[in-house]
Design a protein around this motif. Structure first.
Motif, PDB file in Angstrom:
ATOM      1  N   SER A  11       0.842  -1.184   0.000  1.00 33.08           N
ATOM      2  CA  SER A  11       0.000   0.000   0.000  1.00 33.08           C
ATOM      3  C   SER A  11       0.881   1.240   0.000  1.00 33.08           C
ATOM      4  O   SER A  11       1.780   1.361   0.846  1.00 33.08           O
ATOM      5  CB  SER A  11      -0.909   0.014   1.229  1.00 33.08           C
ATOM      6  N   VAL A  12       0.627   2.130  -0.930  1.00 37.36           N
ATOM      7  CA  VAL A  12       1.402   3.367  -1.024  1.00 37.36           C
ATOM      8  C   VAL A  12       0.455   4.523  -1.312  1.00 37.36           C
ATOM      9  O   VAL A  12      -0.674   4.326  -1.757  1.00 37.36           O
ATOM     10  CB  VAL A  12       2.474   3.301  -2.127  1.00 37.36           C
ATOM     11  N   GLN A  13       0.945   5.716  -1.091  1.00 35.41           N
ATOM     12  CA  GLN A  13       0.180   6.901  -1.458  1.00 35.41           C
ATOM     13  C   GLN A  13       0.452   7.264  -2.915  1.00 35.41           C
ATOM     14  O   GLN A  13       1.490   6.892  -3.484  1.00 35.41           O
ATOM     15  CB  GLN A  13       0.546   8.068  -0.546  1.00 35.41           C
ATOM     16  N   ALA A  14      -0.474   7.978  -3.498  1.00 36.21           N
ATOM     17  CA  ALA A  14      -0.303   8.441  -4.869  1.00 36.21           C
ATOM     18  C   ALA A  14       1.017   9.194  -5.000  1.00 36.21           C
ATOM     19  O   ALA A  14       1.391   9.971  -4.110  1.00 36.21           O
ATOM     20  CB  ALA A  14      -1.460   9.335  -5.275  1.00 36.21           C
ATOM     21  N   GLY A  15       1.723   8.917  -6.098  1.00 37.55           N
ATOM     22  CA  GLY A  15       3.033   9.518  -6.316  1.00 37.55           C
ATOM     23  C   GLY A  15       4.184   8.659  -5.833  1.00 37.55           C
ATOM     24  O   GLY A  15       5.347   8.937  -6.157  1.00 37.55           O
ATOM     25  N   GLY A  16       3.872   7.616  -5.086  1.00 34.25           N
ATOM     26  CA  GLY A  16       4.897   6.737  -4.558  1.00 34.25           C
ATOM     27  C   GLY A  16       5.349   5.703  -5.569  1.00 34.25           C
ATOM     28  O   GLY A  16       4.902   5.685  -6.720  1.00 34.25           O
ATOM     29  N   SER A  17       6.266   4.840  -5.125  1.00 33.61           N
ATOM     30  CA  SER A  17       6.862   3.826  -5.997  1.00 33.61           C
ATOM     31  C   SER A  17       6.839   2.455  -5.343  1.00 33.61           C
ATOM     32  O   SER A  17       6.872   2.348  -4.104  1.00 33.61           O
ATOM     33  CB  SER A  17       8.323   4.199  -6.315  1.00 33.61           C
ATOM     34  N   LEU A  18       6.810   1.444  -6.172  1.00 28.39           N
ATOM     35  CA  LEU A  18       6.967   0.063  -5.747  1.00 28.39           C
ATOM     36  C   LEU A  18       7.753  -0.670  -6.824  1.00 28.39           C
ATOM     37  O   LEU A  18       7.679  -0.309  -8.005  1.00 28.39           O
ATOM     38  CB  LEU A  18       5.617  -0.630  -5.561  1.00 28.39           C
ATOM     39  N   ARG A  19       8.477  -1.719  -6.414  1.00 29.59           N
ATOM     40  CA  ARG A  19       9.117  -2.596  -7.385  1.00 29.59           C
ATOM     41  C   ARG A  19       8.625  -4.012  -7.167  1.00 29.59           C
ATOM     42  O   ARG A  19       8.837  -4.603  -6.105  1.00 29.59           O
ATOM     43  CB  ARG A  19      10.646  -2.551  -7.284  1.00 29.59           C
ATOM     44  N   GLN A 115      -0.748  -7.871  -4.523  1.00 24.06           N
ATOM     45  CA  GLN A 115      -1.719  -6.792  -4.462  1.00 24.06           C
ATOM     46  C   GLN A 115      -1.021  -5.439  -4.328  1.00 24.06           C
ATOM     47  O   GLN A 115      -0.131  -5.259  -3.491  1.00 24.06           O
ATOM     48  CB  GLN A 115      -2.660  -6.995  -3.278  1.00 24.06           C
ATOM     49  N   VAL A 116      -1.467  -4.499  -5.147  1.00 21.89           N
ATOM     50  CA  VAL A 116      -0.983  -3.115  -5.070  1.00 21.89           C
ATOM     51  C   VAL A 116      -2.180  -2.220  -4.787  1.00 21.89           C
ATOM     52  O   VAL A 116      -3.184  -2.289  -5.490  1.00 21.89           O
ATOM     53  CB  VAL A 116      -0.302  -2.688  -6.383  1.00 21.89           C
ATOM     54  N   THR A 117      -2.070  -1.411  -3.746  1.00 23.42           N
ATOM     55  CA  THR A 117      -3.123  -0.476  -3.389  1.00 23.42           C
ATOM     56  C   THR A 117      -2.529   0.922  -3.309  1.00 23.42           C
ATOM     57  O   THR A 117      -1.566   1.147  -2.569  1.00 23.42           O
ATOM     58  CB  THR A 117      -3.772  -0.844  -2.055  1.00 23.42           C
ATOM     59  N   VAL A 118      -3.091   1.840  -4.086  1.00 22.41           N
ATOM     60  CA  VAL A 118      -2.603   3.213  -4.119  1.00 22.41           C
ATOM     61  C   VAL A 118      -3.708   4.131  -3.609  1.00 22.41           C
ATOM     62  O   VAL A 118      -4.801   4.154  -4.163  1.00 22.41           O
ATOM     63  CB  VAL A 118      -2.190   3.628  -5.534  1.00 22.41           C
TER      64      VAL A 118
END
Length: 120
Positions: A11-19, A115-118
């Motif tokens: 889970s990240v906030q908008a503008g963030g990154s994940l790999r 799962q990716v949650t933004v």
């Protein structure tokens, strides 16, 4: 068939990154796609030649980058400047990939996804 295992979601906030990572891979031609319940599967990226060149969907181009590390038998999806509409379950699989049209066919087992949650 080798079943890939996806990891790296969260889970990240908008503008963030994940790999995201996918290992092991069973083919030099792997692809990433995402699914949201009630919506059609969306192809994101795939590798179309032995040089590791990639096709990327217009919806994520400039923000997402697919790569592979043959020594680690792993493919990655670097996701930057994430948006709430990127929230989905992400999967990788062996595919038939075209440089112009992207994923043409799935050619191997699918993993369980990550799962990716933004959030906005």
């Amino acid at each position: 068939q080798v079943q890939p295992v996806e990891s790296g979601g969260g889970s990240v906030q908008a503008g963030g990154s994940l790999r995201l990572s996918c290992a092991p891979y069973s083919s030099d031609f792997m692809g990433w796609f995402r699914e949201v319940s009630g919506k059609e599967r969306e192809e994101i990226a795939c590798i179309y030649d032995y040089g590791g060149h990639t096709w990327t969907s217009a919806s994520v181009k400039g923000r997402f980058t697919m790569s592979q590390d043959k020594a680690k038998n792993t493919v990655y999806l670097q996701m930057d400047n994430l948006k709430p509409e990127d929230s989905a379950t992400y999967y990788c699989a062996a595919v038939v990939c075209s440089s112009s049209d992207g994923i043409e066919r799935y050619d191997g087992s699918l993993g369980r996804g990550t799962q990716v949650t933004v959030s906005s």
